[in-house]
Design a protein around this motif. Structure first.
Motif, PDB file in Angstrom:
ATOM      1  N   ARG A 220      89.452  -6.866  81.586  1.00 53.09           N
ATOM      2  CA  ARG A 220      88.915  -5.972  80.757  1.00 53.09           C
ATOM      3  C   ARG A 220      88.293  -4.636  81.204  1.00 53.09           C
ATOM      4  NH1 ARG A 220      85.706  -7.897  76.620  1.00 53.09           N
ATOM      5  NH2 ARG A 220      85.271  -5.932  76.318  1.00 53.09           N
ATOM      6  N   ILE A 221      87.963  -4.491  82.581  1.00 53.72           N
ATOM      7  CA  ILE A 221      87.807  -3.313  83.337  1.00 53.72           C
ATOM      8  C   ILE A 221      89.079  -2.480  82.994  1.00 53.72           C
ATOM      9  CG2 ILE A 221      87.227  -1.957  85.107  1.00 53.72           C
ATOM     10  CD1 ILE A 221      85.170  -4.400  85.795  1.00 53.72           C
ATOM     11  N   SER A 222      90.186  -3.209  83.334  1.00 52.98           N
ATOM     12  CA  SER A 222      91.638  -2.338  83.477  1.00 52.98           C
ATOM     13  C   SER A 222      91.975  -1.686  82.100  1.00 52.98           C
ATOM     14  CB  SER A 222      92.542  -3.528  83.932  1.00 52.98           C
ATOM     15  OG  SER A 222      93.709  -3.128  83.620  1.00 52.98           O
TER      16      SER A 222
ATOM     17  N   ILE B 181      93.812   1.209  87.173  1.00 54.92           N
ATOM     18  CA  ILE B 181      93.052   0.780  88.404  1.00 54.92           C
ATOM     19  C   ILE B 181      93.145   1.525  89.964  1.00 54.92           C
ATOM     20  CG2 ILE B 181      92.241  -1.180  89.770  1.00 54.92           C
ATOM     21  CD1 ILE B 181      92.130  -2.798  87.519  1.00 54.92           C
TER      22      ILE B 181
ATOM     23  N   VAL C 242      85.208   3.068  91.814  1.00 56.73           N
ATOM     24  CA  VAL C 242      84.396   2.311  90.704  1.00 56.73           C
ATOM     25  C   VAL C 242      83.026   1.871  91.454  1.00 56.73           C
ATOM     26  CG1 VAL C 242      84.134  -0.335  89.738  1.00 56.73           C
ATOM     27  CG2 VAL C 242      86.522   0.810  89.817  1.00 56.73           C
TER      28      VAL C 242
ATOM     29  N   LEU D 224      89.222  -6.220  92.085  1.00 56.97           N
ATOM     30  CA  LEU D 224      89.132  -4.880  91.990  1.00 56.97           C
ATOM     31  C   LEU D 224      89.937  -4.119  93.162  1.00 56.97           C
ATOM     32  CD1 LEU D 224      86.053  -3.627  90.008  1.00 56.97           C
ATOM     33  CD2 LEU D 224      88.342  -3.861  88.909  1.00 56.97           C
TER      34      LEU D 224
ATOM     35  N   CYS E 183      84.086   5.021  86.934  1.00 59.67           N
ATOM     36  CA  CYS E 183      83.696   3.968  86.115  1.00 59.67           C
ATOM     37  C   CYS E 183      82.537   3.080  86.815  1.00 59.67           C
ATOM     38  CB  CYS E 183      84.835   3.050  85.891  1.00 59.67           C
ATOM     39  SG  CYS E 183      84.328   1.562  85.063  1.00 59.67           S
TER      40      CYS E 183
ATOM     41  N   VAL F  60      80.370  -0.417  86.819  1.00 60.58           N
ATOM     42  CA  VAL F  60      80.280  -2.040  86.096  1.00 60.58           C
ATOM     43  C   VAL F  60      79.124  -2.534  86.662  1.00 60.58           C
ATOM     44  CG1 VAL F  60      81.837  -3.720  86.682  1.00 60.58           C
ATOM     45  CG2 VAL F  60      82.986  -1.848  86.762  1.00 60.58           C
TER      46      VAL F  60
ATOM     47  N   PHE G  47      81.302  -0.050  82.430  1.00 63.28           N
ATOM     48  CA  PHE G  47      81.790  -1.397  81.638  1.00 63.28           C
ATOM     49  C   PHE G  47      80.583  -2.421  81.991  1.00 63.28           C
ATOM     50  CE2 PHE G  47      83.110  -5.742  81.894  1.00 63.28           C
ATOM     51  CZ  PHE G  47      84.060  -5.726  80.616  1.00 63.28           C
TER      52      PHE G  47
END
Ligand SMILES: NC(=O)c1ccc[n+]([C@@H]2O[C@H](COP(=O)([O-])OP(=O)(O)OC[C@H]3O[C@@H](n4cnc5c(N)ncnc54)[C@H](O)[C@@H]3O)[C@@H](O)[C@H]2O)c1
Length: 444
Positions: free
Chosen positions: A322-324, A334, A339, A365, A404, A406, A427
């Protein structure tokens, strides 16, 4: 309650009767074996109740820390350790000879997906070496039904003494909720069972000095099972909402809003929340003790538990996917993306990283080429795929440097509105941004 003392017996020379008196008078020395998340708060509780205590811990660093008045457990403060009244600490199992009551609080992990009772065995062996009549041994480690009677009892009886006659044997599972504050040892009902009624009564008389409510079961097996029922209930329900979260995404439903609405039902419902998986020493492990035991004893595994493990264990990969996807939507791969993970511990408000799904997400990740860093107010340093990472400060400069953010652990004390305002993409795998309507937020 029956005491099972033969009629006409001279109570003054009965060692277990003398122990009962010493527990009542708070003269009995209580040893806690294994001073971790469970053992240390228990020792503190026993000290506060007025018992002389002895903490025996295999890790000499922990012993040194306690001897210097420093705590390493989030729920126990340094001053609580420094002001312990009559506690002694030792890394030497021979010290156990000086104890009247011995509480075993050592880890019960899975090794190669199989219950690993080696630490319980070793602790029981060190108790057996100095066991004398009139002692009480209580297992507190979480384990499958039958452990106290089938594993611990025979080890203790290698001393030549008989459980239930010469010494008392009991089981009482711990129920602490580290880092959450509301439920502590003293206000959480304690389940207690003895090998015999007399064993149970002795254990109850001790715990009644430490906790407000003691609940008994008729044998250790029910008490062992009770703990596994509690944690299996959580494991299965977390898996259920995780599976529903995956489904809701496909149905274009906001799962967080749906679950919050469902949680308003005042009866017949208990809220659970999705996330990047389960971790810690309980939910990720204990149900497998039960399923393994069923397989070993009955020839079949417990379907609910196995399925829940599968769903929960797949969550880190799902979160990475989902992050991708979220990165793809803003035109980024990615590989090379910076991140920032918020939270590496397995749950909010603690530093415990055992089985943490946050680490699993971060590893995945990193394996895909992301430049992973983290912020965790409780964890200063972690090892990740061979590198050592240090927690970054959560400030404007850190957020400006990230592609990003997370959120993997919903730690308290973080201003998530501020975070959403400053981060380019968030995210949220924990629902901390529910109710924050912003185009740069993607929720699980
Ligand atoms: N952490 C929790 O939230 C929690 C809650 C309820 C029950 N439990 C159960 O309680 C048990 C202990 O868990 P924990 O979280 O306290 O583990 P932990 O790892 O925090 O602490 C256990 C301690 O025991 C020590 N130890 C191991 N073998 C020893 C030995 N032979 N002699 C002396 N010390 C020894 C270890 O060095 C460690 O410090 C486990 O069965 C666990 O499933 C844990």
């Amino acid at each position: 309650m029956s005491t099972e003392i033969p009629s006409g017996a001279d109570l003054s020379i009965d060692p277990l009767h003398r122990l009962a008196e010493r527990i009542r008078a708070k003269e009995a020395r209580v040893a806690v074996i294994g001073l971790g998340y469970v053992g240390l708060p228990l020792l503190v509780g026993l000290d506060h109740a007025g018992y002389p205590t002895l903490g025996v811990e295999a890790d000499p660093e922990k012993v040194g820390s306690l001897q210097e008045g420093r705590s390493y457990i989030v729920d126990i403060t340094d001053s609580e350790v420094a002001t312990l009244d009559r506690a002694e600490f030792s890394a030497d199992p021979d010290a156990l000879a000086r104890a009247d009551v011995l509480l075993i609080c050592v880890p019960t992990p899975l090794t190669d997906h199989v219950p690993d009772l080696s630490m319980v065995r070793r602790a029981a062996e060190s108790v057996a070496r100095s066991l004398t009549p009139g002692k009480l041994v209580i297992l507190e480690s979480t384990t499958y039904p039958g452990t106290t009677e089938e594993i611990v009892r025979p080890i203790l009886e290698t001393s030549g003494l008989v459980a239930g006659d010469d010494f008392a044997l009991a089981y009482s599972p711990e129920r602490i909720d580290p880092g959450q504050g509301a439920w502590r040892l003293e206000n959480t009902p304690k389940v207690v069972a003895g090998l015999t009624e007399r064993c149970r009564d002795l254990a109850v008389s001790l715990y009644a000095e430490v906790v407000r409510e003691v609940v008994t079961t008729s044998s250790p097996r029910e008490a062992e099972m009770a703990k596994l029922v509690e944690n299996t209930f959580r494991q299965v329900n977390i898996a259920l909402v995780n599976e529903l979260a995956i489904l809701a995404k496909e149905l274009e439903v906001d799962i967080w809003e749906a679950l919050q609405a469902a949680a308003t039902k005042p009866f017949g419902y208990m809220p659970f929340w999705p996330g990047p998986g389960v971790g810690g020493h309980c939910i990720a492990i204990d149900p497998s003790y039960l399923s393994w035991r069923a397989g070993q004893q009955l020839g079949y595994r417990i379907g609910f538990i196995e399925h829940a493990n599968e769903v929960n264990n797949r969550m880190p990969s799902y979160v990475v996917a989902r992050i991708s996807e979220a990165l793809n939507d803003v035109g980024r791969p990615i590989r090379g993306t910076r991140v920032l993970a918020i939270g590496v511990s397995y749950k909010a408000g603690v530093d415990d990283q055992r089985e943490s799904p946050s680490l699993a997400v971060m590893q995945k990740l990193k394996a895909k080429g992301a430049e992973v860093s983290y912020h965790d107010p409780y964890v200063a340093e972690v090892a990740l795929n061979g590198d050592t990472l240090r927690s970054l400060p959560l400030d404007e400069a850190t957020l400006a440097a990230m592609d990003c953010v997370v959120v993997l652990t919903a730690h308290p004390g973080i201003d998530y509105r501020w975070l959403v305002r400053l981060a380019s993409l968030v995210f949220d795998a924990r629902g901390v941004t529910s109710g924050i309507d912003a185009p740069n937020v993607v929720r699980l």
